[in-house]
Design an enzyme around this catalytic site. Sequence first.
Site, PDB file in Angstrom:
ATOM      1  N   ASN A  44     -10.952   3.284   3.368  1.00  0.00           N
ATOM      2  CA  ASN A  44     -10.562   3.115   1.954  1.00  0.00           C
ATOM      3  C   ASN A  44     -11.751   2.291   1.272  1.00  0.00           C
ATOM      4  OD1 ASN A  44      -8.695   3.680  -0.271  1.00  0.00           O
ATOM      5  ND2 ASN A  44      -8.607   1.205  -0.318  1.00  0.00           N
ATOM      6  N   TRP A 100      -9.490   8.813  -7.364  1.00  0.00           N
ATOM      7  CA  TRP A 100     -10.674   9.096  -8.071  1.00  0.00           C
ATOM      8  C   TRP A 100     -10.734   8.565  -9.515  1.00  0.00           C
ATOM      9  CZ3 TRP A 100     -15.625  10.031  -6.570  1.00  0.00           C
ATOM     10  CH2 TRP A 100     -15.690  10.160  -5.411  1.00  0.00           C
ATOM     11  N   TRP A 149     -20.956  11.890 -19.603  1.00  0.00           N
ATOM     12  CA  TRP A 149     -21.290  12.186 -18.292  1.00  0.00           C
ATOM     13  C   TRP A 149     -22.517  12.913 -18.030  1.00  0.00           C
ATOM     14  CZ3 TRP A 149     -17.845   9.768 -14.971  1.00  0.00           C
ATOM     15  CH2 TRP A 149     -16.547   9.707 -15.385  1.00  0.00           C
ATOM     16  N   TRP A 205     -15.886  12.534 -12.111  1.00  0.00           N
ATOM     17  CA  TRP A 205     -15.018  12.431 -10.871  1.00  0.00           C
ATOM     18  C   TRP A 205     -14.406  13.459 -10.252  1.00  0.00           C
ATOM     19  CZ3 TRP A 205      -9.912  13.986 -11.456  1.00  0.00           C
ATOM     20  CH2 TRP A 205      -9.392  14.015 -12.861  1.00  0.00           C
ATOM     21  N   TRP A 237       1.425   1.867  -3.317  1.00  0.00           N
ATOM     22  CA  TRP A 237       0.633   2.482  -4.178  1.00  0.00           C
ATOM     23  C   TRP A 237       0.733   3.843  -4.324  1.00  0.00           C
ATOM     24  CZ3 TRP A 237      -2.602   1.109  -8.137  1.00  0.00           C
ATOM     25  CH2 TRP A 237      -2.823   0.010  -8.140  1.00  0.00           C
ATOM     26  N   GLU A 285       0.979  -1.244  -0.017  1.00  0.00           N
ATOM     27  CA  GLU A 285       0.038  -0.075   0.132  1.00  0.00           C
ATOM     28  C   GLU A 285       0.906   1.389  -0.020  1.00  0.00           C
ATOM     29  OE1 GLU A 285      -3.430   0.020  -0.556  1.00  0.00           O
ATOM     30  OE2 GLU A 285      -2.654  -2.215  -0.739  1.00  0.00           O
TER      31      GLU A 285
END
Length: 477
Positions: free
Chosen positions: A346, A387, A308, A364, A280, A277
């Site tokens: 998360n 996002w 959208w 987003w 990431w 993690e």
Amino acid sequence: MSTAIVWLRRDLRLADNPALHAALAAHARVLPVYIHAPEEEAPWQPGAASRWWLHHSLSALDESLRACGARLHIVRGPSLQTLQRLIESCGAAAVYWNRLYEPAALARDRDIKQSLRARGITAHSCNAALLFEPWQLATGEGSPYRVFTPFWRSALTSMDAVACTPAAQRIDMPPMPTCTPLAALDLLPRLRWDRGLAAHWQPGESGAQALLHAFIEQAVHGYKAQRDYPAVTGTSRLSAHLHFGEIGPRQILAALREHAGNDRVGAASSIAPYVRELGWREFSHHLLYHFPHTPTRNFNPRFDVFAWADDGVHAEALARWQQGRSGIPIVDAGMRELWHTGWMHNRVRMIVASLLTKNLRLHWLHGARWFWDTLVDADLANNTQGWQWSAGTGADAAPYFRIFSPVAQSAKFDAAGDYIRRWLPELAAVPAPLLFQPWRDAALLQRTGYPPPLLDLAASRAQALAAYQQLRAQAAR
């Protein structure tokens, strides 16, 4: 007697602070400076929750510096001009800082370094925030990585080289005029909505260390199994401390290795799931550095023509999502946790993001901007990557057709309903599985005052898939 300035930004700690360490090693006197110039980070200057954290983090750092015989010199104003005035006031021969990687900060720091060196001032920057510089890892062709797995595989080959610098013990400062009081920065809200934040967090270096040690003792070995369950303490909750530099990833890695008996960070390592993690986080900074347009534009340009939903049509739905009144319990629980604590688990972040970008089909950026203002751990690299991943528009993103079912996610990761009941007390007496979809009992909604869902989950999922199929058809022409 040589003097240096250490320009502190989001490296608000004494331990493993390379810029501070380098300045103390080369100069007899050091002036620790924080310059408040949020407009230089536009359009992503700190949001309200981040400002709250910053206030308390600066206060904690000043207290730590005083224990070393110094104090934090706070100044408001343009960074370059402020540094130039401070150099003249204290006779500094050098300025040290730790690097930031957001596009606006990179451009500013580059200009400042050039300007200072042109005046004969030593300007030296260091890496305090990352395990690897964003430009350090590259594919075999020399290009930036776009997929996490090969990026992390490459990172693991260099992991043993990571080391920390020792904490400052004594800092001798040059005499300086009175600085700006912390309260004058107006970082705290005037309407005190921050009581929930104060109850849940201890900003500062000592707070970060306390959380790290609690995580190591209580949760790290169960992290892989527990991290997806929002009702349990299965994660480190260090993200805000990392963002403000109250702790660095090298320190975390060193502490984890010590606890695991110097366990190497391989696939079979007991600490590997958590270290991944951290990977990431590294990958997010790698992407932001190489693709600086992504905070406002799709990483995957194919989505530039995606259908959208019209913002005006869904203005009320967006407001209900933001306020935790969507009528979908797991989503509302997450949004209320966010508003009350400045943080969200998360797994729940992915659920609320999927609903916004896929079921509602709102861009987003609506979610990214809301999180930016309400998260204490709002970080441009992580926020952008998170996002865009959820929306399906980013690097190594979740496929657009992967649409989280809030009902199924609740049943799987909050089966007893403890998380939902904590944040939605009006539904505390509702048994599972009705708790996950209370709209199935109209009388229950009327009795509790809980709102009906703002959309039909099945129908909105079908509409999202149809929009995706339309995008694919356009790309095939």
